[in-house]
Design a protein around this motif. Structure first.
Motif: not given
Length: 205
Positions: A1-3, A81-82, A90-95, A111-115
Motif C-alpha cells: 500500500m502506498s500514499k 509506503e507501508y 505493519y512495516y512502513g517508510t516515512v516519505k 532494505e525492504v521486502d518485495i511489498q
C-alpha cells in the motif's frame, strides 16, 4: 500500500538503492557493511509494529511503535509506503526520510521486502531507483535454516514465512540486479553489491 506524493513535480538528483529479499536472505548484513563503510550515504529508519528481536535497538534499523500509532501515521499520510507483513505486523517508510535526501543528490540505501519494493517502485522515478535482489544460495533447506536462525517460531509461523519467501523469490526478476548470498560467503555478496552501487553512482556524473 502506498500514499501518493504531494508534489509530483519534485526533481530528484540522487539515487535510491533498495536491497530486496526474503527474511534470512542476508540483506541486513549487506546493509550493515555499507553503514560501516559508507558514512556519507543516507540510511532511512523504517517503522514497524512488531516487537524488537534480541539485540535490536529502537531507532537503529527500525522504530518500534504500537499499531494504533502506526495507523494514525497512515491517516496523516506520512508513509511513502507501508504493508502488512506475514499477515500480522505493519512495516512502513516515512516519505521525507527518503525523498528529502534524493532532492539534494544523496545516495540513499534501504532494505525492504518485495511489498515495499513494489510500492516504492511505483512512486520514485526509475532513473533514481536501483533495486538489488539478494538471493539465498543453497535452495529451500538453506532458506529454512536461515529463517530458523532468526529465532524460535512455531511450525505454522515457519510455514507462513517460507511461503512468503517463495513468493518474493518468484519476483526477483522484477529487480534491476540479482546477487547470490551463499552461506559463509557474505562478504563476497557485499563486494558484488558494492560494485553495483559504485558503478551506478558513477553514472550520476
Amino acid at each position: 500500500m502506498s500514499k501518493g506524493l504531494e508534489n509530483t513535480a519534485d526533481l530528484y538528483s540522487g539515487k535510491l538503492f533498495l536491497l530486496v529479499g526474503p527474511s534470512g536472505s542476508g540483506k541486513g548484513t549487506v546493509m550493515e557493511e555499507f553503514k560501516r563503510k559508507y558514512k556519507g550515504f543516507v540510511y532511512p529508519v523504517s517503522y514497524t509494529t512488531r516487537a524488537p528481536r534480541e539485540g535490536e535497538k529502537n531507532g537503529d534499523v527500525y522504530f518500534f511503535i504500537g499499531k494504533e500509532e502506526f495507523e494514525v501515521m497512515i491517516e496523516e499520510g506520512k508513509f511513502l509506503e507501508y504493508a502488512v507483513v506475514h499477515g500480522e505486523h505493519y512495516y512502513g517508510t516515512v516519505k521525507e526520510e527518503f525523498l528529502a535526501p534524493l532532492r539534494v543528490g544523496a545516495a540513499v540505501m534501504r532494505e525492504v521486502d518485495i511489498q515495499g519494493f513494489v510500492s516504492i517502485r511505483d512512486l520514485v522515478p526509475k532513473e533514481n531507483l536501483v533495486s538489488i535482489f539478494i538471493k539465498v544460495g543453497g535452495g529451500d533447506e538453506e532458506l529454512v535454516a536461515r529463517i530458523l536462525r532468526r529465532g524460535e517460531m512455531s511450525d505454522e509461523e515457519l510455514k507462513k514465512r517460507l511461503e512468503s519467501a517463495k513468493k518474493e523469490i518468484a519476483m526477483a526478476d522484477d529487480c534491476d540486479y540479482q546477487v547470490e548470498n551463499l552461506w559463509g560467503q557474505a562478504m563476497d555478496c557485499v563486494a558484488e553489491v558494492e560494485k553495483i552501487v559504485l558503478d551506478e553512482i558513477e553514472k550520476l556524473g
